[in-house]
Design a protein around this motif. Structure first.
Motif, short mmCIF file in Angstrom:
data_model
loop_
_atom_site.label_atom_id
_atom_site.label_comp_id
_atom_site.label_asym_id
_atom_site.label_seq_id
_atom_site.Cartn_x
_atom_site.Cartn_y
_atom_site.Cartn_z
N TYR A 1 0.84 -1.20 0.00
CA TYR A 1 0.00 0.00 0.00
C TYR A 1 0.87 1.25 0.00
O TYR A 1 1.93 1.28 0.64
N PHE A 2 0.38 2.28 -0.69
CA PHE A 2 1.12 3.52 -0.84
C PHE A 2 0.22 4.70 -0.53
O PHE A 2 -0.99 4.64 -0.71
N GLU A 3 0.83 5.79 -0.06
CA GLU A 3 0.11 7.04 0.20
C GLU A 3 0.93 8.18 -0.38
O GLU A 3 2.16 8.10 -0.46
N GLY A 4 0.25 9.25 -0.76
CA GLY A 4 0.92 10.43 -1.27
C GLY A 4 0.46 10.80 -2.66
O GLY A 4 -0.18 10.01 -3.36
N ALA A 5 0.79 12.01 -3.04
CA ALA A 5 0.41 12.53 -4.36
C ALA A 5 1.22 11.86 -5.46
O ALA A 5 2.26 11.26 -5.20
N HIS B 1 5.73 4.02 0.34
CA HIS B 1 5.29 2.69 0.77
C HIS B 1 4.97 2.76 2.26
O HIS B 1 5.83 3.12 3.05
N VAL B 2 3.72 2.45 2.63
CA VAL B 2 3.33 2.55 4.04
C VAL B 2 3.06 1.20 4.69
O VAL B 2 3.17 1.07 5.90
N GLY C 1 8.82 6.87 6.85
CA GLY C 1 9.86 7.57 6.11
C GLY C 1 9.35 8.11 4.80
O GLY C 1 8.28 7.75 4.33
N GLU C 2 10.16 8.97 4.23
CA GLU C 2 9.81 9.60 2.96
C GLU C 2 10.04 8.63 1.81
O GLU C 2 10.74 7.63 1.96
N ARG C 3 9.48 8.96 0.67
CA ARG C 3 9.62 8.14 -0.51
C ARG C 3 11.08 7.82 -0.79
O ARG C 3 11.94 8.70 -0.75
N GLY C 4 11.35 6.54 -1.01
CA GLY C 4 12.70 6.11 -1.30
C GLY C 4 13.54 5.84 -0.07
O GLY C 4 14.63 5.27 -0.17
N ALA C 5 13.05 6.23 1.10
CA ALA C 5 13.80 6.02 2.35
C ALA C 5 12.92 5.35 3.40
O ALA C 5 13.17 5.44 4.59
N GLU C 6 11.89 4.62 2.94
CA GLU C 6 10.99 3.95 3.87
C GLU C 6 11.72 2.84 4.62
O GLU C 6 12.53 2.13 4.04
#
Length: 115
Positions: free
Chosen positions: A83-87, A93-94, A108-113
């Motif tokens: 599952y993913f969140e964000g524009a 990835h959450v 974490g932020e995109r790419g650093a989850e």
């Protein structure tokens, strides 16, 4: 029945399919030469990407208005669902759910989850 647009074949091998009555045809699907399929929802002129089916069986789901669709879920071949969140373009990835019931949560932020 009146003539209507049902298909466009492109020189690069892509094939776009349309449904609807004459003058109200809407884009519903594009097949790509590599086997990828993109499925669209919405009325004429407002079609949005809803789902991508990759040749390896991975299915990606999108939500949002046309040109602003963001990735919300990916179904993997092994039965995992990510599952993913964000524009659009900033999805992160959450969570991943596994067939055995395990759920991994990510921060974490995109790419650093991380877990």
């Amino acid at each position: 029945e009146a003539e209507r647009h049902v298909r466009t074949d492109y020189p690069n091998g892509e094939v776009a399919y349309f449904e609807g009555t004459r003058e109200a045809e809407r884009h519903v699907r594009t097949d790509f030469p590599d086997g990828t399929i993109r499925l669209f929802k919405g009325g004429r002129g407002a079609e949005r990407l809803a789902r991508t089916v990759n040749p390896d069986g991975v299915v990606a789901h999108f939500e949002g208005a046309r040109a602003a669709e963001s990735l919300v879920r990916v179904e993997l071949r092994g039965g995992e669902i990510a599952y993913f969140e964000g524009a659009k373009g900033a999805e992160r990835h959450v969570r991943t759910e596994y067939p055995n019931g395990m759920v991994a949560h990510f921060v974490g932020e995109r790419g650093a989850e991380t877990l």
